[in-house]
Every structure is written in C-alpha cells, then in structure tokens.
Design an enzyme around this catalytic site. Sequence first.
Site, PDB file in Angstrom:
ATOM      1  N   LYS A  46      10.195 -19.601  22.874  1.00 52.54           N
ATOM      2  CA  LYS A  46      11.087 -20.762  22.806  1.00 52.54           C
ATOM      3  C   LYS A  46      12.508 -20.408  22.383  1.00 52.54           C
ATOM      4  CE  LYS A  46       8.355 -24.007  24.226  1.00 52.54           C
ATOM      5  NZ  LYS A  46       8.672 -24.838  25.382  1.00 52.54           N
ATOM      6  N   SER A 274      -2.454 -19.489  22.470  1.00 48.66           N
ATOM      7  CA  SER A 274      -2.023 -19.788  23.848  1.00 48.66           C
ATOM      8  C   SER A 274      -1.931 -18.504  24.666  1.00 48.66           C
ATOM      9  CB  SER A 274      -0.699 -20.561  23.872  1.00 48.66           C
ATOM     10  OG  SER A 274       0.383 -19.760  23.449  1.00 48.66           O
TER      11      SER A 274
END
Length: 326
Positions: A46, A274
């Site tokens: 991110k 993830s």
Amino acid sequence: MTTHREPLPSVLETIGETPLVRVHDSPDSAPVYAKLESFNPGASIKDRIGKHMLERMLERGDIDPGGTVIEPTAGNTGIGLAVAAKQLGLQAVFVVPERFSVEKQQLMRALGADVVNTPSEEGMGYAIDRAHELAAELDNATVPQQFSNPLNAEAHYETTAPEIDEALDGAVGAVVAGCGTAGTLMGTARYFRERDANTHIVAVEPDGSAYREFLGHDVAHETYKTEGIGTHDIATNELFDPDLVDEIRAISDRHVHEEMGRLAAEEGHLAASSAAANSVAAKAVAEAIADGEIDAPHDTVVTVFPDSSERYLSKGVYRSFEEWEG
Ligand code: PMP
C-alpha cells in the site's frame, strides 16, 4: 524508480522496485513468482498507492498543500498514506474498524496520523461513511477513497505491473492476486491484458467472502481470519471489473494458515495471510497450466506477497489454527 544503489533524498524514493522471487513449491514447467511487497518502507504494497494517490491529487489540485487526507482503511493503506502524507506536507486521519491489527494502528500513529476506530460489526461501509462525515466537518480535507479511486489501480498499472514485466521479459501467463479494494489486481490485470488479451487473470478471496457474487455465484457470507482481502458488500468494491477477470478462487483459512507456516519454514518468507492465500491460488493455477487445463500465453504465474507476518504476530499467526485470531 530506484536501483537502491545510490543515496536517495527521501523515503518516498524507496517505494517500489521490490524483489520478484520464485515460489519453489510450484512446477518447474509453470513457475510461480511473487513480488515481495514488505520491502517497501511502510512494509506493504500500500506504500505504492499512498505515494501515487497523494502525488497525483496534489498535482491535480484535489488536495491543497497543508490539507488533510481522511481515509477508511484496514491499516496498510493508512501506513502507506501516512508515510507519503508527512513527506508531502499533508495531515492524515484514518478510520479503522477496530478488529484490524493493533500493530498497524500503532504504526499509523507513530507516523504522525490520527486514528479513529469504528465498531467491527458495522463493517467497512460504515468506516467509509464516517470518513466522509469527518471530511465534511473539517476545512481543506479530502477522502482519497481507495475503494473507488482509479488512482489506486493506476499505481499498480504504472509501477507494480511494469516492474514484473521487465523482470520476466514479458513472459507472464497468469496474474493471481487477492482483492481487498482490487486495486492491485485491476491495475496489474489491465497492464498485462493490454500486452496480451489472453493473459489469465485470477482474483483471490477468503472462503466466506462475497467477491464471487460479481460473477453471479451464490455465496454464504461467513467471517474469515485472512486479513486484507475479501468483502461482505460488493457495492463497496467499485474498482473491481469482472470483465478483467477469468475466475475468482476462494481459499479456506485452514489452507492459508498451513501455507503461511510452510512459506516461512521452507522458503524463508515471513509473509502474512493474504500472501499465503495468493500463494495457494497461484500454485493451483500453475498446476492447471502445467496440466494443460488452463491455456495461458506463457507458463509463468505471478502474484504478490502484500505484507509481512511480523505485523500480525499478536494475532498468533504462527500458533495453532485455533489460536490464530482473525
Ligand atoms: N493484502 C493485504 C495485507 C492488504 O492490506 C490489502 C489491502 N487491503 C490487500 C492484500 C489487497 O490489496 P488491494 O486492496 O489492492 O486489493
């Protein structure tokens, strides 16, 4: 873009150009490669959107210098935005459902941001509404809104995908990525589909998540422990374009937990849940390419490991499956 081999003026210059590493537990005839995004300064994928969205929004005048960005975020986006905001002279406020990892919230605060918690049971939709309410109350405040802002996917179209392309000399047969906002998958998929319209694109979500409703499937909504991907309300996930996706694979928490342990013990990857979901799905896609069940333009499968397991140690990710708190 940096080679990391010369002195750099700012931490923002260290974002991107992450290593692409072979996942050994994949067929030699259809190898899986993962981009290790914990190498970014805020230790997740991110950071790419934090830098890209804020730089572009400042250029366009969507935020004024000295202004405030307010974002609903599960955590990593907050860290990425906080890293960039301070260096670009902006304030940052994050609205975080309280079930998300405390490590991330501590890091956002350490980076100079304010954190506002919302009740977990109200979900991400409520956090989004709350962010907009707060922005309306403040002067010179903007919500970048990673769930609907095309700049999110554009960050991956302009950085993640070309880096993979260059590392593999264009020989990318399939792209596999878990979807939270779906920015990673959409940006990367669009880039490789433009290169070759037959590139096989696979979205990944936890069992119990509802992304498959986009493809018309009935999904039993359930809670899951895998963090950072999945949805319970597809209306929130405005970036997801089903036309860019060949299939959506749902991975069970048990499988994710096992793969997180295996990636660390066998391959030296301190990768989080993830990443493990992506690894499980990418290996399955690679097996299908190797067996001739999926007809991809090249044999190589790429995925991303979005962040590190260190960020979730307090949740017991390496303890037994039952002790792992989602
Ligand atoms: N993994 C983790 C750990 C994340 O924080 C996120 C973002 N929520 C993702 C994967 C999914 O990335 P995207 O939002 O680009 O779909």
